[in-house]
Design a protein around this motif. Structure first.
Motif, PDB file in Angstrom:
ATOM      1  N   UNK A 148      75.367 -15.165  16.860  1.00 56.64           N
ATOM      2  CA  UNK A 148      75.259 -15.672  15.495  1.00 56.64           C
ATOM      3  C   UNK A 148      74.015 -15.195  14.781  1.00 56.64           C
ATOM      4  N   UNK A 149      73.605 -15.893  13.716  1.00 56.50           N
ATOM      5  CA  UNK A 149      72.485 -15.463  12.873  1.00 56.50           C
ATOM      6  C   UNK A 149      71.163 -15.325  13.615  1.00 56.50           C
ATOM      7  N   UNK A 150      70.987 -16.041  14.747  1.00 55.58           N
ATOM      8  CA  UNK A 150      69.710 -15.984  15.454  1.00 55.58           C
ATOM      9  C   UNK A 150      69.418 -14.594  15.999  1.00 55.58           C
ATOM     10  N   UNK A 151      70.462 -13.764  16.096  1.00 54.62           N
ATOM     11  CA  UNK A 151      70.256 -12.400  16.587  1.00 54.62           C
ATOM     12  C   UNK A 151      69.690 -11.496  15.509  1.00 54.62           C
ATOM     13  N   UNK A 152      69.735 -11.924  14.259  1.00 56.21           N
ATOM     14  CA  UNK A 152      69.300 -11.084  13.149  1.00 56.21           C
ATOM     15  C   UNK A 152      67.776 -11.032  13.081  1.00 56.21           C
ATOM     16  N   UNK A 153      67.209  -9.853  13.146  1.00 56.35           N
ATOM     17  CA  UNK A 153      65.752  -9.706  13.095  1.00 56.35           C
ATOM     18  C   UNK A 153      65.275  -9.791  11.654  1.00 56.35           C
ATOM     19  N   UNK A 154      64.083 -10.378  11.430  1.00 59.86           N
ATOM     20  CA  UNK A 154      63.529 -10.525  10.089  1.00 59.86           C
ATOM     21  C   UNK A 154      62.767  -9.274   9.665  1.00 59.86           C
ATOM     22  N   UNK A 155      62.301  -8.511  10.632  1.00 58.59           N
ATOM     23  CA  UNK A 155      61.525  -7.311  10.276  1.00 58.59           C
ATOM     24  C   UNK A 155      61.728  -6.263  11.348  1.00 58.59           C
ATOM     25  N   UNK A 156      61.292  -5.032  11.034  1.00 58.96           N
ATOM     26  CA  UNK A 156      61.468  -3.947  11.987  1.00 58.96           C
ATOM     27  C   UNK A 156      60.412  -3.982  13.071  1.00 58.96           C
ATOM     28  N   UNK A 157      60.817  -4.288  14.315  1.00 56.56           N
ATOM     29  CA  UNK A 157      59.897  -4.295  15.448  1.00 56.56           C
ATOM     30  C   UNK A 157      60.588  -3.665  16.640  1.00 56.56           C
ATOM     31  N   UNK A 158      59.783  -3.154  17.553  1.00 53.10           N
ATOM     32  CA  UNK A 158      60.343  -2.613  18.792  1.00 53.10           C
ATOM     33  C   UNK A 158      61.340  -1.511  18.574  1.00 53.10           C
ATOM     34  N   UNK A 159      61.096  -0.635  17.585  1.00 52.47           N
ATOM     35  CA  UNK A 159      62.001   0.486  17.355  1.00 52.47           C
ATOM     36  C   UNK A 159      63.145   0.154  16.433  1.00 52.47           C
ATOM     37  N   UNK A 160      63.171  -1.111  15.908  1.00 50.59           N
ATOM     38  CA  UNK A 160      64.256  -1.485  15.009  1.00 50.59           C
ATOM     39  C   UNK A 160      63.834  -1.260  13.566  1.00 50.59           C
ATOM     40  N   UNK A 161      64.798  -0.880  12.744  1.00 51.64           N
ATOM     41  CA  UNK A 161      64.525  -0.804  11.316  1.00 51.64           C
ATOM     42  C   UNK A 161      64.608  -2.214  10.748  1.00 51.64           C
ATOM     43  N   UNK A 162      64.068  -2.426   9.560  1.00 50.98           N
ATOM     44  CA  UNK A 162      64.051  -3.755   8.963  1.00 50.98           C
ATOM     45  C   UNK A 162      65.434  -4.366   8.894  1.00 50.98           C
ATOM     46  N   UNK A 163      65.579  -5.576   9.415  1.00 53.21           N
ATOM     47  CA  UNK A 163      66.850  -6.285   9.343  1.00 53.21           C
ATOM     48  C   UNK A 163      67.855  -5.879  10.388  1.00 53.21           C
ATOM     49  N   UNK A 164      67.490  -4.964  11.320  1.00 50.33           N
ATOM     50  CA  UNK A 164      68.428  -4.523  12.351  1.00 50.33           C
ATOM     51  C   UNK A 164      68.412  -5.516  13.506  1.00 50.33           C
ATOM     52  N   UNK A 165      69.572  -6.044  13.859  1.00 50.85           N
ATOM     53  CA  UNK A 165      69.647  -7.047  14.923  1.00 50.85           C
ATOM     54  C   UNK A 165      69.535  -6.381  16.284  1.00 50.85           C
ATOM     55  N   UNK A 166      69.321  -7.220  17.313  1.00 50.50           N
ATOM     56  CA  UNK A 166      69.282  -6.697  18.678  1.00 50.50           C
ATOM     57  C   UNK A 166      70.608  -6.023  19.027  1.00 50.50           C
ATOM     58  N   UNK A 167      71.716  -6.651  18.599  1.00 52.79           N
ATOM     59  CA  UNK A 167      73.021  -6.063  18.886  1.00 52.79           C
ATOM     60  C   UNK A 167      73.207  -4.718  18.217  1.00 52.79           C
ATOM     61  N   UNK A 168      72.778  -4.606  16.962  1.00 54.14           N
ATOM     62  CA  UNK A 168      72.881  -3.328  16.245  1.00 54.14           C
ATOM     63  C   UNK A 168      72.013  -2.273  16.907  1.00 54.14           C
ATOM     64  N   UNK A 169      70.822  -2.689  17.377  1.00 56.55           N
ATOM     65  CA  UNK A 169      69.937  -1.748  18.069  1.00 56.55           C
ATOM     66  C   UNK A 169      70.603  -1.233  19.337  1.00 56.55           C
ATOM     67  N   UNK A 170      71.206  -2.148  20.120  1.00 56.10           N
ATOM     68  CA  UNK A 170      71.885  -1.741  21.353  1.00 56.10           C
ATOM     69  C   UNK A 170      73.028  -0.787  21.056  1.00 56.10           C
ATOM     70  N   UNK A 171      73.800  -1.080  19.999  1.00 52.39           N
ATOM     71  CA  UNK A 171      74.943  -0.218  19.666  1.00 52.39           C
ATOM     72  C   UNK A 171      74.473   1.154  19.186  1.00 52.39           C
ATOM     73  N   UNK A 172      73.351   1.169  18.451  1.00 51.69           N
ATOM     74  CA  UNK A 172      72.817   2.462  18.014  1.00 51.69           C
ATOM     75  C   UNK A 172      72.356   3.277  19.220  1.00 51.69           C
ATOM     76  N   UNK A 173      71.713   2.612  20.161  1.00 49.11           N
ATOM     77  CA  UNK A 173      71.267   3.304  21.376  1.00 49.11           C
ATOM     78  C   UNK A 173      72.450   3.845  22.164  1.00 49.11           C
ATOM     79  N   UNK A 174      73.555   3.091  22.188  1.00 50.56           N
ATOM     80  CA  UNK A 174      74.765   3.552  22.878  1.00 50.56           C
ATOM     81  C   UNK A 174      75.295   4.817  22.211  1.00 50.56           C
TER      82      UNK A 174
END
Length: 433
Positions: A148-174
């Motif tokens: 749900x919404x708790x996965x949504x990141x508020x800012x770009x950290x750890x290689x994520x662009x602003x607003x990119x969730x952990x799930x989106x980051x994992x899928x991009x890495x895949x």
């Protein structure tokens, strides 16, 4: 990332929904195959659970009441995992896991795990990883949806662009990893084609590929025909990497035999595609030896699956030698004779045999050799005593049928491939008659 299956033996229940279009024989054969797949993973199958339905439950595969029955059965049998004999959606798997209280693996996941364990070559490991990553992508989307919404990141950290969730980051890495692996495979494919072209130029085009259902005895045949130490195990997909050996004893022409990954009912299309380089051995062959388990009452299903996959990879037109193996397991002697007669009547020209009988292996060896000797030519070659240095090449490239000599040299009646015979005549300064 896809969770590794614990190497420690797990207790498993095989489970399936029988749809109206699935006959009892076909349904039972598929479940038996799933049990074999479980055995290959080292699972102990402690139960069997089925339901007849007009369609899969969209929420959790089984109907609501049956899910409760499965939960009770799972607790009574102390099962660690439910193996579902279909590919189910990520949401169905997630909901079923919640309701039965243990891990759920669908048929595709089971096969992927087996492929992951058994891949040895660099290419096979890369192909398996691509298939596993492709399988994981929609399951990550489902996990993100459940988070749900708790996965949504508020800012770009750890290689994520602003607003990119952990799930989106994992899928991009895949996606990036799949692209990287595909690039490596393309480079390996070019290398393999170059090596194969050189090998064909050096050793000729006499190539035969063993194809057929997994566990039909292909590896045993490979070992018997070539004298190699090919792995032989009573498991599905015991080996994935292509093995190429010379037919033994060698003759003219020299024949190379290759074993290929076995086919299976409902093999995921992603795996057919990812193992195309392995199955390409079938495309490169001049002859396919199609191996079928003669002792399996559902052997027609084996034939259908093999034909379907060969058609899919473009090998339908390659000449075929149909071999029914394991006839020694088709009951007592009268039963074996009856089955053999029926197979020969139904499939004229087939070979019915057991890979464990030397006489049967000799007949198969003869049939393969005869196929490749159809295009050979016979000629009489005069080899002057001054040109005896060519004698070794004559015996290496041709079959010498007869030899006689006089004061000038040796007369050899030979049989060989047209190009080889022509080359010998040219080296002796003459022309073929």
């Amino acid at each position: 990332m896809m969770q590794e299956v614990d190497q420690k033996s797990k207790r498993a229940i095989v489970a399936a929904v029988q749809l109206p279009g699935a006959g009892d024989v076909e349904f039972e054969a598929s479940l038996a195959e799933l049990r074999q797949l479980a055995k290959t993973l080292g699972f102990e199958v402690v139960g069997r659970f089925t339901q007849k339905r007009s369609g899969f439950d969209s929420a959790a595969y089984f109907g609501l009441g049956k899910r409760e029955e499965l939960r009770v059965m799972r607790e009574q049998d102390r099962a660690d995992v439910i193996l579902v004999d279909h590919e189910i959606s990520p949401s169905q798997a997630h909901n079923l896991e919640k309701e039965v209280g243990c891990e759920v693996m669908d048929r595709t996941m089971v096969i992927l795990e087996i492929f992951h364990r058994h891949a040895r070559s660099r290419a096979a490991r890369a192909q398996v990883e691509i298939a596993r990553l492709g399988y994981m992508a929609p399951r990550l989307r489902e996990a993100a949806k459940q988070a749900g919404p708790k996965d949504r990141a508020r800012s770009g950290t750890g290689g994520r662009s602003g607003g990119e969730s952990h799930g989106e980051l994992d899928r991009r890495k895949i996606r990036e990893r799949i692209a990287e692996l595909q690039k490596e495979l393309n480079a390996m494919d070019i290398g393999r084609k170059t090596q194969r072209a050189r090998r064909q130029e050096r050793e000729g085009l006499a190539r035969v590929a063993l194809v057929g259902y997994t566990n039909a005895g292909k590896s045993t045949l490979m070992r018997a025909l070539t004298g190699s130490e090919a792995l032989v195990a009573d498991k599905l997909f015991a080996t994935l990497d292509t093995t190429v050996r010379a037919l033994h004893p060698e003759g003219i022409p020299r024949i190379l035999v290759s074993d290929t990954v076995g086919f299976i009912r409902n093999l995921p299309h992603a795996l057919v595609a990812s193992f195309k380089s392995t199955l390409d051995e079938a495309l490169e062959a001049s002859l396919l030896v199609q191996v079928v388990d003669a002792s399996d009452p559902g052997f027609e299903r084996q034939l259908a699956v093999t034909e379907e996959v060969l058609d899919e990879i473009g090998a339908k037109a390659v000449p075929r030698l149909l071999v029914f193996n394991k006839i020694d397991r088709a009951g007592d002697e009268p039963g074996q004779r009856e089955r053999e007669a029926a197979l020969r009547a139904q499939h004229p020209g087939c070979i019915v045999m057991s890979a464990r009988r030397e006489g049967d292996i000799a007949k198969l060896h003869e049939a393969i050799t005869a196929f490749f000797q159809r295009g050979l030519v016979e000629a009489e070659l005069f080899l002057p005593w001054a040109a005896q240095k060519l004698r070794g090449e004559v015996f290496a490239t041709c079959q010498v049928l007869e030899e006689r000599a006089d004061g000038e040299g040796a007369f050899l009646r030979i049989r060989g491939e047209p190009e080889a015979v022509k080359r010998l005549f040219e080296q002796l300064g003459g022309a073929m008659a």
